[in-house]
Design an enzyme around this catalytic site. Structure first.
Site, PDB file in Angstrom:
ATOM      1  N   SER A 123       4.007  12.888   0.812  1.00 37.22           N
ATOM      2  CA  SER A 123       3.573  13.984   1.669  1.00 37.22           C
ATOM      3  C   SER A 123       3.929  15.346   1.103  1.00 37.22           C
ATOM      4  O   SER A 123       3.612  16.359   1.716  1.00 37.22           O
ATOM      5  CB  SER A 123       4.108  13.859   3.087  1.00 37.22           C
ATOM      6  OG  SER A 123       5.180  13.018   3.188  1.00 37.22           O
ATOM      7  N   HIS A 144      -3.413  11.335   0.566  1.00 32.21           N
ATOM      8  CA  HIS A 144      -2.464  11.692   1.635  1.00 32.21           C
ATOM      9  C   HIS A 144      -3.023  11.313   3.000  1.00 32.21           C
ATOM     10  O   HIS A 144      -3.922  11.967   3.527  1.00 32.21           O
ATOM     11  CB  HIS A 144      -2.160  13.202   1.564  1.00 32.21           C
ATOM     12  CG  HIS A 144      -1.112  13.621   2.539  1.00 32.21           C
ATOM     13  ND1 HIS A 144      -1.156  14.811   3.221  1.00 32.21           N
ATOM     14  CD2 HIS A 144       0.010  12.999   2.967  1.00 32.21           C
ATOM     15  CE1 HIS A 144      -0.107  14.897   4.013  1.00 32.21           C
ATOM     16  NE2 HIS A 144       0.612  13.811   3.887  1.00 32.21           N
ATOM     17  N   GLU A 156      -6.468  13.110   2.716  1.00 33.62           N
ATOM     18  CA  GLU A 156      -6.709  14.136   1.694  1.00 33.62           C
ATOM     19  C   GLU A 156      -6.688  13.450   0.323  1.00 33.62           C
ATOM     20  O   GLU A 156      -5.738  12.723   0.020  1.00 33.62           O
ATOM     21  CB  GLU A 156      -5.601  15.182   1.714  1.00 33.62           C
ATOM     22  CG  GLU A 156      -5.529  16.018   2.977  1.00 33.62           C
ATOM     23  CD  GLU A 156      -4.369  17.011   2.907  1.00 33.62           C
ATOM     24  OE1 GLU A 156      -4.632  18.207   2.733  1.00 33.62           O
ATOM     25  OE2 GLU A 156      -3.200  16.600   3.032  1.00 33.62           O
ATOM     26  N   ASN A 195      -0.679  19.971   5.350  1.00 35.74           N
ATOM     27  CA  ASN A 195       0.730  20.247   5.665  1.00 35.74           C
ATOM     28  C   ASN A 195       1.083  21.732   5.532  1.00 35.74           C
ATOM     29  O   ASN A 195       1.981  22.223   6.216  1.00 35.74           O
ATOM     30  CB  ASN A 195       1.666  19.387   4.811  1.00 35.74           C
ATOM     31  CG  ASN A 195       1.771  17.981   5.378  1.00 35.74           C
ATOM     32  OD1 ASN A 195       1.237  17.701   6.454  1.00 35.74           O
ATOM     33  ND2 ASN A 195       2.442  17.098   4.668  1.00 35.74           N
TER      34      ASN A 195
HETATM   35  N1  LIG Z   1       5.622   8.925   8.209  1.00 34.72           N
HETATM   36  C1  LIG Z   1       4.704   9.876   8.099  1.00 34.72           C
HETATM   37  O1  LIG Z   1       4.338  10.538   9.088  1.00 34.72           O
HETATM   38  C2  LIG Z   1       4.028  10.114   6.773  1.00 34.72           C
HETATM   39  C3  LIG Z   1       2.785  10.786   6.747  1.00 34.72           C
HETATM   40  C4  LIG Z   1       2.139  10.977   5.516  1.00 34.72           C
HETATM   41  C5  LIG Z   1       2.752  10.543   4.340  1.00 34.72           C
HETATM   42  N2  LIG Z   1       3.985   9.916   4.395  1.00 34.72           N
HETATM   43  C6  LIG Z   1       4.574   9.471   3.122  1.00 34.72           C
HETATM   44  O2  LIG Z   1       4.363   8.057   3.000  1.00 34.72           O
HETATM   45  C7  LIG Z   1       5.463   7.479   2.282  1.00 34.72           C
HETATM   46  C8  LIG Z   1       6.094   6.398   3.124  1.00 34.72           C
HETATM   47  O3  LIG Z   1       6.547   6.960   4.341  1.00 34.72           O
HETATM   48  P1  LIG Z   1       6.896   6.056   5.609  1.00 34.72           P
HETATM   49  O4  LIG Z   1       6.980   6.987   6.748  1.00 34.72           O
HETATM   50  O5  LIG Z   1       5.993   4.890   5.652  1.00 34.72           O
HETATM   51  O6  LIG Z   1       8.363   5.564   5.218  1.00 34.72           O
HETATM   52  P2  LIG Z   1       9.145   4.281   5.757  1.00 34.72           P
HETATM   53  O7  LIG Z   1      10.581   4.595   5.552  1.00 34.72           O
HETATM   54  O8  LIG Z   1       8.665   3.870   7.093  1.00 34.72           O
HETATM   55  O9  LIG Z   1       8.686   3.139   4.727  1.00 34.72           O
HETATM   56  C9  LIG Z   1       8.997   3.176   3.359  1.00 34.72           C
HETATM   57  C10 LIG Z   1       9.162   1.728   2.902  1.00 34.72           C
HETATM   58  O10 LIG Z   1       9.291   1.715   1.475  1.00 34.72           O
HETATM   59  C11 LIG Z   1      10.244   0.724   1.125  1.00 34.72           C
HETATM   60  N3  LIG Z   1      10.746   1.046  -0.201  1.00 34.72           N
HETATM   61  C12 LIG Z   1      11.616   2.049  -0.527  1.00 34.72           C
HETATM   62  N4  LIG Z   1      11.789   2.062  -1.867  1.00 34.72           N
HETATM   63  C13 LIG Z   1      10.997   1.069  -2.378  1.00 34.72           C
HETATM   64  C14 LIG Z   1      10.700   0.614  -3.692  1.00 34.72           C
HETATM   65  N5  LIG Z   1      11.278   1.179  -4.755  1.00 34.72           N
HETATM   66  N6  LIG Z   1       9.851  -0.422  -3.856  1.00 34.72           N
HETATM   67  C15 LIG Z   1       9.264  -1.010  -2.785  1.00 34.72           C
HETATM   68  N7  LIG Z   1       9.491  -0.607  -1.502  1.00 34.72           N
HETATM   69  C16 LIG Z   1      10.343   0.419  -1.313  1.00 34.72           C
HETATM   70  C17 LIG Z   1      11.282   0.780   2.224  1.00 34.72           C
HETATM   71  O11 LIG Z   1      11.990  -0.443   2.296  1.00 34.72           O
HETATM   72  C18 LIG Z   1      10.421   1.044   3.465  1.00 34.72           C
HETATM   73  O12 LIG Z   1      10.054  -0.140   4.129  1.00 34.72           O
HETATM   74  C19 LIG Z   1       6.399   8.636   1.947  1.00 34.72           C
HETATM   75  O13 LIG Z   1       6.086   9.123   0.671  1.00 34.72           O
HETATM   76  C20 LIG Z   1       6.072   9.668   3.021  1.00 34.72           C
HETATM   77  O14 LIG Z   1       6.406  10.975   2.647  1.00 34.72           O
HETATM   78  C21 LIG Z   1       4.609   9.678   5.571  1.00 34.72           C
END
Ligand SMILES: NC(=O)c1ccc[n+]([C@@H]2O[C@H](COP(=O)([O-])OP(=O)(O)OC[C@H]3O[C@@H](n4cnc5c(N)ncnc54)[C@H](O)[C@@H]3O)[C@@H](O)[C@H]2O)c1
Length: 322
Positions: A123, A144, A156, A195
């Site tokens: 993000s 994104h 995006e 964002n």
């Molecule tokens: N949550 C949001 O609102 C949102 C919105 C847009 C983008 N994002 C982006 O999406 C990505 C994930 O966010 P999320 O909210 O799903 O996080 P989350 O913490 O819910 O999930 C991340 C997952 O990745 C796993 N993980 C961590 N390191 C790892 C690795 N090296 N190999 C395999 N698995 C691994 C973790 O165990 C976890 O289950 C981030 O980059 C975040 O910035 C999040």
């Protein structure tokens, strides 16, 4: 590779975003492998997706008979190398940590076939920095999504400075085929597009809350019923044209010097976070609810979002075009 050649998609990270991204592609008919470094998170993904699909059926967004097929198209595989070894496209949705993503891109480049396009759902981070870790810089891109990813339409599509036009078009068309409202972002820049806009609004929201101009309830109420009400149907620039840019220009010239332009979040917001007011995660933030009440808030949100998705996007020109 052309979009019709894409058959297999791997999603790395099965958390809030990854499980919904996997669900979206499986619903669109793709074979999906889902992997996570944390076994508990990976195990939780399938029941979570099944629950999401049940809501989709309830809202008439998919047919009940499709659910078994969608679930059968998602293989949860604990081993990263195995999960990505035959993917046409890999989307990573792991923790937002530069070093973790850098290491992952390095590994993906080593184990994925030459044809595989590598995408990140970061993000905030710049995709060119991860592309630099690979020997396929032209086949690395940022996609994104927005939470909840299986519901919120927009994705995006952002190229890095090395991404080829072919990769960009492939990934853009792939997301449209999967039913998303793919938006072409022409240039890589921090915060991308949505964002940056969202942060500009939140700076003022937090500042008004700090000044006690209105309660948290009333701030949300005012926004929901005014520009929030409009924004799901017409964007800010069309709203400008409809309202009259002469007037908008006069208002902006008067107001812009007077609203918040700080380069750090307001002090009161910092204090809220430092004292543990993370929101739903800790039970309190701008609002305080019991865990049961938070659950109800999420359920209501998803019900309303699904209804809106149905009304505004699945019958709209955007969807018809895609
Ligand atoms: N949550 C949001 O609102 C949102 C919105 C847009 C983008 N994002 C982006 O999406 C990505 C994930 O966010 P999320 O909210 O799903 O996080 P989350 O913490 O819910 O999930 C991340 C997952 O990745 C796993 N993980 C961590 N390191 C790892 C690795 N090296 N190999 C395999 N698995 C691994 C973790 O165990 C976890 O289950 C981030 O980059 C975040 O910035 C999040």
């Amino acid at each position: 590779m052309r979009v019709d050649d894409v058959e297999r998609i791997a999603v790395v990270g099965a958390g809030i975003m990854g499980h919904g991204i996997a669900q979206t592609f499986a619903t669109a008919g793709y074979e999906v492998t889902l992997t996570d470094a944390n076994a508990t998170a990976l195990e939780a993904a399938t029941p979570r997706i099944a629950q999401n699909l049940a809501s989709f059926v309830e809202h008439g967004l998919i047919d009940g008979g499709e659910v078994t097929g969608v679930l059968a198209r998602i293989a949860t595989i604990p081993d990263l190398d195995e999960a990505v070894s035959d993917a046409d496209v890999v989307i990573e949705a792991i923790v937002e940590d530069f070093e973790a993503k850098r290491t992952l891109f390095n590994r993906l480049d080593k184990v994925c076939p030459d044809r595989t396009v590598l995408a990140s759902n970061s993000s905030s981070l710049l995709i060119s920095e991860f592309a630099a870790e690979t020997t396929r810089q032209d086949r690395v891109i940022l996609t994104h999504w927005f939470n909840p990813p299986h519901i919120v339409p927009t994705v995006e599509i952002i190229p890095g400075c090395y991404t080829s036009d072919e990769t960009f078009e492939l990934i853009y068309e792939l997301h449209r085929k999967a039913g998303k409202l793919a938006v072409r972002i022409r240039k890589e820049l921090p915060g991308y597009l949505v964002n940056r806009i969202q942060m500009a609004m939140l700076r003022e929201v937090w500042s008004l809350w700090e000044m006690g101009v209105a309660s948290a309830e009333d701030i949300d109420l005012a926004v929901k019923g005014s520009f929030g009400f409009r924004l799901a149907s017409i964007g800010p620039l069309l709203t400008n044209d409809l309202g009259g840019n002469d007037t908008n220009y006069r208002v902006a010239s008067y107001l812009l010097p007077l609203i918040n332009s700080d380069v750090q979040p307001p002090r009161a917001f910092k204090e809220l976070v430092e004292s543990g007011g993370y929101g739903q995660k800790t039970g309190w933030g701008f609002f305080t609810f019991t865990q049961e009440e938070w659950q109800k808030v999420i359920e209501k949100r998803d019900r309303e979002f699904l209804q809106r998705l149905k009304e505004l996007y699945l019958t709209s020109e955007e969807a018809a075009d895609s």
